[in-house]
Write a protein that holds these residues in place. Structure first.
Motif, PDB file in Angstrom:
ATOM      1  N   GLY A 153      31.542  49.369  17.085  1.00 43.02           N
ATOM      2  CA  GLY A 153      32.539  49.565  18.034  1.00 43.02           C
ATOM      3  C   GLY A 153      33.122  50.884  18.306  1.00 43.02           C
ATOM      4  N   GLY A 154      32.729  51.797  17.833  1.00 40.99           N
ATOM      5  CA  GLY A 154      33.176  53.366  17.823  1.00 40.99           C
ATOM      6  C   GLY A 154      34.432  53.267  16.881  1.00 40.99           C
ATOM      7  N   SER A 155      34.424  53.097  15.476  1.00 38.24           N
ATOM      8  CA  SER A 155      35.625  52.847  14.894  1.00 38.24           C
ATOM      9  C   SER A 155      36.059  54.174  14.512  1.00 38.24           C
ATOM     10  CB  SER A 155      35.271  52.127  13.664  1.00 38.24           C
ATOM     11  OG  SER A 155      36.316  52.376  12.668  1.00 38.24           O
ATOM     12  N   ASP A 156      37.307  54.761  14.803  1.00 39.15           N
ATOM     13  CA  ASP A 156      37.943  55.898  14.312  1.00 39.15           C
ATOM     14  C   ASP A 156      38.076  55.918  12.949  1.00 39.15           C
ATOM     15  OD1 ASP A 156      38.218  56.666  16.959  1.00 39.15           O
ATOM     16  OD2 ASP A 156      40.109  56.592  16.937  1.00 39.15           O
ATOM     17  N   LEU A 157      38.030  54.969  12.116  1.00 39.06           N
ATOM     18  CA  LEU A 157      37.928  54.810  10.724  1.00 39.06           C
ATOM     19  C   LEU A 157      36.875  55.151  10.300  1.00 39.06           C
ATOM     20  CD1 LEU A 157      39.483  53.809   8.079  1.00 39.06           C
ATOM     21  CD2 LEU A 157      38.537  51.726   8.268  1.00 39.06           C
TER      22      LEU A 157
END
Length: 355
Positions: A284-288
């Motif tokens: 999901g394209g996690s910024d984390l």
């Protein structure tokens, strides 16, 4: 987080879990007061003061497009420069001046700002995100003539190779200047990211198969993107520094520990990471996921090794999970410190945890 105040005396109270926070006090037409605090489990911090001032600085400028079209509708956002590589710490929503939309003339203004180093970005459909140069603002100063240029950006492409073979499905991330972009390599290990604003980025690639096997070992590289040009960067096996540490005391009996190397100023919400499913980082394209440059599980004796760490200044965190909070997938930070990496060195650490 929840908060309470008492009458008109300006008192406030927060009930916060362990972590790093920025406290903000704001009022209409005033410069907000801000204070960064570190909270450990069981802490009771008192006597904190935040000053709201009637004076402040202003930043004014204009958005332009390389093709000469109107920038009408472009959104300009204001962020304050952090200590990390090419990173921008976004201003909190309740500062009221975090964004504005420009008209045909492209003019914008941000008022009542505390002194600091700021970066401004502009977004408009059909253009790559534009950025200003860092703006140094003194208390009460008025800075004019800031220009943000919107263009088509550049393209980054290449091939991901891990263990001597192409890596289909590898997740590629580029981070810099407050921008995070991700792409997935195709069955031939090839990837492409379009519309990157000109600038320098930290690029990383990681194989989901390696993560599933318990090895979080990304390959890294610095890339420079130029307007209207294609930059080719091919990832190979991870190279970089090795960080080894011994944590005392070690994780609790029946529990687990993780050492995480992250880009400074980002990833403060790592405690929310589901440590039972590290593959979830890549979904999901996690910024984390973009903030983490190295991760390793601790042994029962508290020893860990992080390989392939890139050059730069980062934050090293250690999280412990008891059997109870492993079920809840939540970790507790027991150590955090800045670490500087130069070259392919080996860094050995003796870490005293707060467990």
């Amino acid at each position: 987080e929840g908060f309470s105040t008492s009458g008109t005396d300006g008192e406030f109270a927060f009930d916060l879990p362990a972590g790093t926070y920025i406290l903000v006090a704001s009022a209409p037409n005033a410069t907000p007061g801000r204070l960064q605090i570190d909270v450990d489990s069981g802490d009771n911090l008192s006597g904190l003061e935040l000053e709201v001032s009637q004076s402040g600085g202003n930043i004014r400028g204009r958005v332009v497009t390389r093709d000469g079209r109107s920038p009408n509708g472009a959104t300009v956002r204001l962020g304050q420069e952090g200590a990390s590589f090419a990173q921008m710490l976004p201003m909190l929503d309740n500062l009221q001046v975090h964004s504005t939309v420009v008209g045909d003339d492209g003019l914008f203004e941000f008022r009542h700002l505390p002194g600091g180093v700021y970066r401004l970005t502009a977004q408009l459909t059909g253009y790559a995100e534009g950025q200003s140069s860092p703006v140094v603002l003194q208390d009460g100063q008025d800075v004019a003539g800031v220009e943000i240029v919107l263009g088509s950006g550049g393209r980054l492409q290449g091939t991901v190779v891990m263990g001597g073979a192409v890596a289909p499905g590898a997740v590629v991330t580029v981070v810099g200047g407050g921008i995070t972009r991700m792409a997935t390599a195709d069955r031939n290990g090839q990837y492409a990211i379009e519309g990157l604003p000109a600038g320098e980025y930290l690029a990383s690639a990681i194989s989901p198969e390696m993560v599933a096997a318990g090895r979080f070992l990304p390959a890294h590289g610095r890339v420079v993107i130029q307007e209207g040009q294609t930059t080719v960067y091919n990832f190979d096996n991870a190279r970089g520094a090795t960080i080894e540490g011994l944590c005392t005391p070690p994780p609790p009996l029946g529990g687990f520990g993780f050492a995480i190397l992250r880009i400074a100023g980002t990833g403060e919400d790592i405690a929310q990471l589901d440590f039972r499913n590290l593959l979830g980082l890549l979904d999901g394209g996690s910024d984390l996921a973009a903030s983490i440059v190295g991760l390793a599980q601790l042994g029962s004796d508290g020893f860990f090794v992080i390989e392939g760490a890139p050059e730069g200044s980062y934050t090293l965190d250690v999280y412990y999970l008891s059997l109870g909070n492993l079920i809840a997938s939540r970790g507790r930070r027991v150590y955090s410190s800045m670490i500087d990496i130069t070259g392919e060195e080996t860094i050995s650490l003796q870490i005293q945890t707060s467990e």
